[in-house]
Design a protein around this motif. Structure first.
Motif, PDB file in Angstrom:
ATOM      1  N   PHE A 237      25.960  23.787 -65.906  1.00 21.06           N
ATOM      2  CA  PHE A 237      25.709  25.067 -65.248  1.00 21.06           C
ATOM      3  C   PHE A 237      27.020  25.814 -65.001  1.00 21.06           C
ATOM      4  O   PHE A 237      27.126  27.006 -65.298  1.00 21.06           O
ATOM      5  CB  PHE A 237      24.969  24.846 -63.923  1.00 21.06           C
ATOM      6  CG  PHE A 237      23.518  24.555 -64.083  1.00 21.06           C
ATOM      7  CD1 PHE A 237      22.605  25.572 -64.288  1.00 21.06           C
ATOM      8  CD2 PHE A 237      23.053  23.255 -64.038  1.00 21.06           C
ATOM      9  CE1 PHE A 237      21.249  25.306 -64.431  1.00 21.06           C
ATOM     10  CE2 PHE A 237      21.704  22.964 -64.184  1.00 21.06           C
ATOM     11  CZ  PHE A 237      20.803  23.987 -64.389  1.00 21.06           C
ATOM     12  N   THR A 238      27.998  25.128 -64.428  1.00 17.80           N
ATOM     13  CA  THR A 238      29.252  25.812 -64.130  1.00 17.80           C
ATOM     14  C   THR A 238      30.012  26.161 -65.409  1.00 17.80           C
ATOM     15  O   THR A 238      30.709  27.183 -65.459  1.00 17.80           O
ATOM     16  CB  THR A 238      30.133  24.935 -63.224  1.00 17.80           C
ATOM     17  OG1 THR A 238      30.355  23.658 -63.853  1.00 17.80           O
ATOM     18  CG2 THR A 238      29.466  24.716 -61.880  1.00 17.80           C
ATOM     19  N   GLU A 239      29.872  25.327 -66.446  1.00 19.41           N
ATOM     20  CA  GLU A 239      30.524  25.647 -67.714  1.00 19.41           C
ATOM     21  C   GLU A 239      29.881  26.859 -68.373  1.00 19.41           C
ATOM     22  O   GLU A 239      30.564  27.720 -68.932  1.00 19.41           O
ATOM     23  CB  GLU A 239      30.469  24.438 -68.648  1.00 19.41           C
ATOM     24  CG  GLU A 239      31.332  23.271 -68.191  1.00 19.41           C
ATOM     25  CD  GLU A 239      31.263  22.094 -69.143  1.00 19.41           C
ATOM     26  OE1 GLU A 239      31.607  22.268 -70.322  1.00 19.41           O
ATOM     27  OE2 GLU A 239      30.850  21.003 -68.700  1.00 19.41           O
ATOM     28  N   SER A 240      28.545  26.937 -68.313  1.00 14.83           N
ATOM     29  CA  SER A 240      27.841  28.057 -68.931  1.00 14.83           C
ATOM     30  C   SER A 240      28.048  29.352 -68.161  1.00 14.83           C
ATOM     31  O   SER A 240      28.150  30.427 -68.758  1.00 14.83           O
ATOM     32  CB  SER A 240      26.339  27.752 -69.015  1.00 14.83           C
ATOM     33  OG  SER A 240      26.099  26.628 -69.829  1.00 14.83           O
ATOM     34  N   LEU A 241      28.129  29.264 -66.816  1.00 13.01           N
ATOM     35  CA  LEU A 241      28.239  30.469 -65.999  1.00 13.01           C
ATOM     36  C   LEU A 241      29.680  30.904 -65.768  1.00 13.01           C
ATOM     37  O   LEU A 241      29.989  32.096 -65.791  1.00 13.01           O
ATOM     38  CB  LEU A 241      27.560  30.239 -64.647  1.00 13.01           C
ATOM     39  CG  LEU A 241      26.036  30.234 -64.639  1.00 13.01           C
ATOM     40  CD1 LEU A 241      25.522  29.830 -63.266  1.00 13.01           C
ATOM     41  CD2 LEU A 241      25.493  31.603 -65.009  1.00 13.01           C
ATOM     42  N   MET A 242      30.580  29.916 -65.522  1.00 14.20           N
ATOM     43  CA  MET A 242      31.928  30.277 -65.072  1.00 14.20           C
ATOM     44  C   MET A 242      33.053  29.629 -65.878  1.00 14.20           C
ATOM     45  O   MET A 242      34.213  29.769 -65.522  1.00 14.20           O
ATOM     46  CB  MET A 242      32.074  29.921 -63.589  1.00 14.20           C
ATOM     47  CG  MET A 242      31.237  30.802 -62.685  1.00 14.20           C
ATOM     48  SD  MET A 242      31.189  30.208 -60.974  1.00 14.20           S
ATOM     49  CE  MET A 242      29.941  28.928 -61.094  1.00 14.20           C
ATOM     50  N   ALA A 243      32.712  28.886 -66.920  1.00 16.55           N
ATOM     51  CA  ALA A 243      33.712  28.305 -67.832  1.00 16.55           C
ATOM     52  C   ALA A 243      34.541  27.200 -67.203  1.00 16.55           C
ATOM     53  O   ALA A 243      35.618  26.877 -67.699  1.00 16.55           O
ATOM     54  CB  ALA A 243      34.632  29.399 -68.392  1.00 16.55           C
ATOM     55  N   TYR A 244      34.068  26.626 -66.105  1.00 21.97           N
ATOM     56  CA  TYR A 244      34.768  25.523 -65.462  1.00 21.97           C
ATOM     57  C   TYR A 244      33.901  24.264 -65.494  1.00 21.97           C
ATOM     58  O   TYR A 244      32.756  24.290 -65.034  1.00 21.97           O
ATOM     59  CB  TYR A 244      35.088  25.842 -63.999  1.00 21.97           C
ATOM     60  CG  TYR A 244      36.251  26.774 -63.795  1.00 21.97           C
ATOM     61  CD1 TYR A 244      37.552  26.292 -63.778  1.00 21.97           C
ATOM     62  CD2 TYR A 244      36.036  28.133 -63.598  1.00 21.97           C
ATOM     63  CE1 TYR A 244      38.628  27.156 -63.571  1.00 21.97           C
ATOM     64  CE2 TYR A 244      37.104  29.006 -63.393  1.00 21.97           C
ATOM     65  CZ  TYR A 244      38.393  28.508 -63.381  1.00 21.97           C
ATOM     66  OH  TYR A 244      39.452  29.360 -63.181  1.00 21.97           O
ATOM     67  N   PRO A 245      34.411  23.136 -65.987  1.00 22.36           N
ATOM     68  CA  PRO A 245      33.665  21.878 -65.923  1.00 22.36           C
ATOM     69  C   PRO A 245      33.847  21.212 -64.558  1.00 22.36           C
ATOM     70  O   PRO A 245      34.855  21.424 -63.876  1.00 22.36           O
ATOM     71  CB  PRO A 245      34.300  21.039 -67.032  1.00 22.36           C
ATOM     72  CG  PRO A 245      35.720  21.517 -67.085  1.00 22.36           C
ATOM     73  CD  PRO A 245      35.665  22.999 -66.755  1.00 22.36           C
ATOM     74  N   LEU A 246      32.863  20.431 -64.147  1.00 20.36           N
ATOM     75  CA  LEU A 246      32.966  19.633 -62.924  1.00 20.36           C
ATOM     76  C   LEU A 246      33.318  18.205 -63.318  1.00 20.36           C
ATOM     77  O   LEU A 246      32.623  17.592 -64.130  1.00 20.36           O
ATOM     78  CB  LEU A 246      31.642  19.663 -62.157  1.00 20.36           C
ATOM     79  CG  LEU A 246      31.142  21.046 -61.744  1.00 20.36           C
ATOM     80  CD1 LEU A 246      29.807  20.940 -61.023  1.00 20.36           C
ATOM     81  CD2 LEU A 246      32.166  21.753 -60.860  1.00 20.36           C
ATOM     82  N   GLU A 247      34.368  17.662 -62.719  1.00 18.76           N
ATOM     83  CA  GLU A 247      34.878  16.365 -63.147  1.00 18.76           C
ATOM     84  C   GLU A 247      34.621  15.249 -62.146  1.00 18.76           C
ATOM     85  O   GLU A 247      34.697  14.074 -62.497  1.00 18.76           O
ATOM     86  CB  GLU A 247      36.386  16.468 -63.429  1.00 18.76           C
ATOM     87  CG  GLU A 247      36.708  17.418 -64.581  1.00 18.76           C
ATOM     88  CD  GLU A 247      38.194  17.464 -64.889  1.00 18.76           C
ATOM     89  OE1 GLU A 247      38.995  16.979 -64.056  1.00 18.76           O
ATOM     90  OE2 GLU A 247      38.554  17.989 -65.961  1.00 18.76           O
ATOM     91  N   ASP A 248      34.295  15.585 -60.899  1.00 15.58           N
ATOM     92  CA  ASP A 248      34.042  14.537 -59.911  1.00 15.58           C
ATOM     93  C   ASP A 248      33.384  15.154 -58.686  1.00 15.58           C
ATOM     94  O   ASP A 248      33.409  16.371 -58.498  1.00 15.58           O
ATOM     95  CB  ASP A 248      35.355  13.850 -59.525  1.00 15.58           C
ATOM     96  CG  ASP A 248      35.133  12.486 -58.867  1.00 15.58           C
ATOM     97  OD1 ASP A 248      33.955  12.050 -58.820  1.00 15.58           O
ATOM     98  OD2 ASP A 248      36.115  11.876 -58.410  1.00 15.58           O
ATOM     99  N   GLY A 249      32.798  14.298 -57.861  1.00 19.63           N
ATOM    100  CA  GLY A 249      32.199  14.751 -56.614  1.00 19.63           C
ATOM    101  C   GLY A 249      30.820  14.165 -56.382  1.00 19.63           C
ATOM    102  O   GLY A 249      30.077  13.905 -57.327  1.00 19.63           O
ATOM    103  N   VAL A 250      30.495  13.939 -55.102  1.00 20.94           N
ATOM    104  CA  VAL A 250      29.182  13.419 -54.710  1.00 20.94           C
ATOM    105  C   VAL A 250      28.594  14.359 -53.668  1.00 20.94           C
ATOM    106  O   VAL A 250      29.243  14.673 -52.663  1.00 20.94           O
ATOM    107  CB  VAL A 250      29.283  11.989 -54.141  1.00 20.94           C
ATOM    108  CG1 VAL A 250      27.908  11.490 -53.714  1.00 20.94           C
ATOM    109  CG2 VAL A 250      29.887  11.043 -55.175  1.00 20.94           C
ATOM    110  N   LEU A 251      27.375  14.811 -53.909  1.00 22.54           N
ATOM    111  CA  LEU A 251      26.724  15.799 -53.045  1.00 22.54           C
ATOM    112  C   LEU A 251      25.599  15.164 -52.237  1.00 22.54           C
ATOM    113  O   LEU A 251      24.866  14.304 -52.738  1.00 22.54           O
ATOM    114  CB  LEU A 251      26.179  16.953 -53.877  1.00 22.54           C
ATOM    115  CG  LEU A 251      25.433  18.073 -53.144  1.00 22.54           C
ATOM    116  CD1 LEU A 251      25.715  19.424 -53.784  1.00 22.54           C
ATOM    117  CD2 LEU A 251      23.915  17.832 -53.140  1.00 22.54           C
ATOM    118  N   ALA A 252      25.455  15.617 -50.991  1.00 25.08           N
ATOM    119  CA  ALA A 252      24.323  15.249 -50.139  1.00 25.08           C
ATOM    120  C   ALA A 252      23.758  16.525 -49.520  1.00 25.08           C
ATOM    121  O   ALA A 252      24.518  17.453 -49.190  1.00 25.08           O
ATOM    122  CB  ALA A 252      24.760  14.273 -49.052  1.00 25.08           C
TER     123      ALA A 252
END
Length: 388
Positions: A237-252
């Motif tokens: 999603f972030t790559e398609s919308l904003m050209a940034y990949p997400l490399e780490d993180g845990v969401l709650a």
């Protein structure tokens, strides 16, 4: 059959009947290669020849090993076992009372491409056009009794439910590894439903709903908790919308909502631990490629690597303008990108292109609320209000 009253009583018994005999009928409407299952049933029908709506139905229907296969030999859906116990179906008064509805072993997948979805591939265009034309030319429906329904015992469970979006680059895929939905004494005036599910990479979801399903006049509480979500699963999603990949993180994520006579009061708590954004993809065709996502995340993270957001939501759900998902999405966007609008130092100052794209993403009220959208307190970000 009672001739004088023109009333009849019929009992239908089925044992190990395979539904593949109905495949030619189904193929008139759906692009399917196969549909098979074993059906056992005992259904009792009482009716009157003078009034087709004067019909009472009771009985028990069981189905095992349902498999639906499309023309590409893909099993689009399957059910291990289904059982429906009909307490009383009264067509005259539009009343549907079900004692037991139990469906287990549910599996399936939904796929979206550049110009298709799983559903669009299943439905035959000619049938869609016919149905639409019939709807446009049909006469107004005759007045009937309002529908009244109830389910005493509800159980739905399954595994390996998947969703994939191949229109994204890279492709997005997410799924439900297993789930169980339970409920009892369900009707429009009361409900008690609970859900537990295990998602991709061990994420866990629990939810419950208690109260009336009448959103205009009833009282209802709905709570949900989502934990251990790997942020990297949503990198497409972030790559398609904003050209940034997400490399780490845990969401709650945790939400608590109360609905009284159409008025919603809710709280939403989001925590992201150790979120890491990769370098911007230079030649990306992302729609919002000028938004500095990496800088925004950096501003929100505490020294311990935590991002904490609290989002209160309230409103009249009867309003056609009310959309809970859009409110939360817009609010989160404002939390992440709002602080960027107020950056003063030259090193991190955003460009005019970045400003315009953030205004488009956040909405027309961006400039007026940018300075108030978030406050930093220790390691937390608190959103005090969520616009209209």
């Amino acid at each position: 059959y009672v001739m004088a009253r023109r009333r009849y009583a019929v009992t239908l018994r089925m044992k190990d009947v395979n539904t593949d005999v109905a495949l030619p009928l189904v193929q008139d409407y759906l692009n399917l290669k196969g549909i098979s299952s074993s059906v056992n049933a005992k259904i009792h029908v009482d009716g009157c020849l003078d009034n087709m709506k004067d019909l009472l139905v009771t009985g028990d229907v069981a189905m095992k090993d349902l498999s639906v296969v499309d023309e590409r030999d893909n099993e689009v859906a399957a059910i291990g076992e289904m059982r429906v116990v009909l307490d009383r179906i009264d067509m005259m008064y539009n009343r549907y009372a079900i004692d037991t509805l139990q469906i287990t072993g549910i599996t399936g997948g939904f796929e979206k491409g550049e110009d298709y979805t799983t559903l669009s591939r299943l439905l035959k265009p000619a049938q869609q056009d016919t149905a639409k034309a019939a709807e446009e030319t049909s006469a107004p429906a005759a007045k009937s009794e309002p529908m009244v329904w109830s389910v005493k015992h509800l159980l739905l469970s399954g595994q390996n439910l998947t969703y994939s979006d191949k229109s994204m680059k890279p492709h997005f895929a997410y799924g439900v590894q297993s789930f169980t939905l339970k409920g009892h004494d369900l009707s429009m005036s009361s409900a008690d439903v609970s859900l537990t599910a295990t998602l991709t990479h061990g994420a866990h979801l629990t939810a419950n709903l208690k109260g009336s399903l009448d959103i205009e006049h009833g009282n209802t509480t709905c709570n949900a908790k989502l934990t251990k979500v790997q942020v990297t699963d949503f990198s497409p999603f972030t790559e398609s919308l904003m050209a940034y990949p997400l490399e780490d993180g845990v969401l709650a994520f945790e939400t608590h909502n109360t609905l009284r006579n159409g008025q919603l009061e809710g709280t939403n708590h989001v925590t992201i631990d150790q979120m890491k954004v990769g370098n911007k993809q230079r030649f990306s065709k992302a729609k919002y490629k000028n938004i500095p996502l990496k800088l925004g995340v950096g501003l929100l993270k505490s020294a311990q690597g935590l991002i904490v957001v609290d989002l209160p939501v309230s409103g009249d759900v009867r309003s056609p303008k009310f959309n809970y998902r859009q409110i939360i999405g817009r609010a989160l966007a404002k939390v992440f990108f709002g602080p960027l609008m107020g950056v003063k130092d030259d090193r991190n100052r955003i460009s005019e292109d970045e400003m315009l794209e953030m205004m488009e993403l956040l909405g027309d009220d961006t400039l007026s609320i940018a300075t108030d959208v978030a406050t930093v307190a220790g390691d937390s970000i608190a959103l005090s209000e969520v616009g209209e």
